[in-house]
Every structure is written in structure tokens, then in C-alpha cells.
Design a protein around this motif. Structure first.
Motif, PDB file in Angstrom:
ATOM      1  N   GLN A   1       1.450 -11.484  13.369  1.00  0.00           N
ATOM      2  CA  GLN A   1       1.156 -10.578  12.266  1.00  0.00           C
ATOM      3  C   GLN A   1       0.790  -9.213  12.834  1.00  0.00           C
ATOM      4  O   GLN A   1      -0.081  -9.092  13.680  1.00  0.00           O
ATOM      5  CB  GLN A   1       0.003 -11.117  11.432  1.00  0.00           C
ATOM      6  N   VAL A   2       1.465  -8.182  12.349  1.00  0.00           N
ATOM      7  CA  VAL A   2       1.205  -6.819  12.816  1.00  0.00           C
ATOM      8  C   VAL A   2      -0.019  -6.264  12.093  1.00  0.00           C
ATOM      9  O   VAL A   2      -0.121  -6.341  10.877  1.00  0.00           O
ATOM     10  CB  VAL A   2       2.429  -5.922  12.560  1.00  0.00           C
ATOM     11  N   ARG A   3      -0.926  -5.729  12.874  1.00  0.00           N
ATOM     12  CA  ARG A   3      -2.119  -5.084  12.290  1.00  0.00           C
ATOM     13  C   ARG A   3      -2.249  -3.691  12.864  1.00  0.00           C
ATOM     14  O   ARG A   3      -2.118  -3.490  14.077  1.00  0.00           O
ATOM     15  CB  ARG A   3      -3.375  -5.899  12.586  1.00  0.00           C
ATOM     16  N   GLY A  26      -0.544  -7.371  17.504  1.00  0.00           N
ATOM     17  CA  GLY A  26       0.451  -8.292  16.985  1.00  0.00           C
ATOM     18  C   GLY A  26       1.876  -7.810  17.102  1.00  0.00           C
ATOM     19  O   GLY A  26       2.758  -8.324  16.409  1.00  0.00           O
ATOM     20  N   SER A  27       2.132  -6.828  17.971  1.00  0.00           N
ATOM     21  CA  SER A  27       3.499  -6.338  18.147  1.00  0.00           C
ATOM     22  C   SER A  27       3.720  -5.983  19.609  1.00  0.00           C
ATOM     23  O   SER A  27       2.766  -5.882  20.385  1.00  0.00           O
ATOM     24  CB  SER A  27       3.752  -5.113  17.276  1.00  0.00           C
ATOM     25  N   ARG A  99       9.972  -0.766  11.416  1.00  0.00           N
ATOM     26  CA  ARG A  99      10.562  -2.082  11.654  1.00  0.00           C
ATOM     27  C   ARG A  99      11.934  -1.909  12.288  1.00  0.00           C
ATOM     28  O   ARG A  99      12.723  -1.060  11.867  1.00  0.00           O
ATOM     29  CB  ARG A  99      10.685  -2.853  10.344  1.00  0.00           C
ATOM     30  N   TYR A 112       5.603  -1.363   8.683  1.00  0.00           N
ATOM     31  CA  TYR A 112       4.240  -1.886   8.643  1.00  0.00           C
ATOM     32  C   TYR A 112       3.282  -0.701   8.498  1.00  0.00           C
ATOM     33  O   TYR A 112       3.401   0.287   9.214  1.00  0.00           O
ATOM     34  CB  TYR A 112       3.926  -2.652   9.920  1.00  0.00           C
TER      35      TYR A 112
END
Length: 123
Positions: A1-3, A26-27, A99, A112
Motif C-alpha cells: 500500500q502506497v502512503r 510502500g513503493s 502511477r 496516489y
């Protein structure tokens, strides 16, 4: 999950400076194209600046010469140095990760987004 977590916003007088930060989790940050957008209530979000994974940057005409976007891959962080601030710069500033496979023009529906940080420039 990207934050994405922004910080550094606040109240500043006309002509002052602020530096916004955005920490990404998260990426694969070093491979990500990142950017800053802003929004005034009642208006659409607008592009401010972007920085590619190879450090190519682009700016909105309204901030050229005043704002600088940068990144520190070791800290998974991007920055927005804002100088010579004007009342028109007042907005919520959002950190954005593009993205893969989508264009920045599609960011509103594909990228995101962080929660945003308020910047207020007073007279």
C-alpha cells in the motif's frame, strides 16, 4: 500500500518561504515519478511541479523561478522549496506519486495522493 505523508505547511507572510516535505512508503521510490499539486476550495486541483525518477523537473508557469522541487532517494522523500510566496499560493498542497503507465494529466483519477498540507500566505 502506497502512503504519502506531507509536512511543512503553515502560515507565512507575503515574500516569505516554506519547505514542504513528503515521505513515501510502500513503493519503489527511486523508480517513481513524483509531484506536487495544490487546490483552493471550490477550484480544481492544479499542477505545481513534478520530478521524474531521473531527476527531470517541470513547473507550472506561476511558480517558475520561485519554487524548487527535489528528491532524496535515500530518505524516500521529495521536497518543495517555496520562496517569494504570494497570496495566490494559498492552497492545500498535495504530494502525488504517478502511477506507472499513466500520464500526469490523468493524475486526478490514477495517481496516489497524500492527505495534503495547508499553506496560507498572508498580506
Amino acid at each position: 500500500q502506497v502512503r504519502l505523508e506531507e509536512s511543512g505547511g503553515g502560515l507565512v507572510e507575503v515574500g516569505g518561504s516554506l519547505r514542504l516535505s513528503c515521505v513515501a512508503a510502500g513503493s519503489t521510490f527511486k523508480s517513481d515519478d513524483m509531484g506536487w499539486f495544490r487546490q483552493v476550495p471550490g477550484k480544481e486541483r492544479e499542477f505545481v511541479a513534478t520530478i521524474s525518477w531521473v531527476n527531470e523537473s517541470n513547473y507550472a508557469d506561476s511558480v517558475v523561478g520561485r519554487f524548487t522541487i527535489s528528491r532524496d532517494n535515500a530518505k524516500n522523500t521529495i521536497y518543495l522549496q517555496m520562496n517569494s510566496l504570494k497570496p495566490d499560493d494559498t492552497a492545500i498542497y498535495y504530494c502525488v506519486r504517478k502511477r506507472f503507465g499513466f500520464a500526469w494529466s490523468e493524475a486526478a483519477t490514477s495517481a496516489y495522493w497524500g492527505q495534503g498540507t495547508q499553506v496560507t500566505v498572508s498580506l
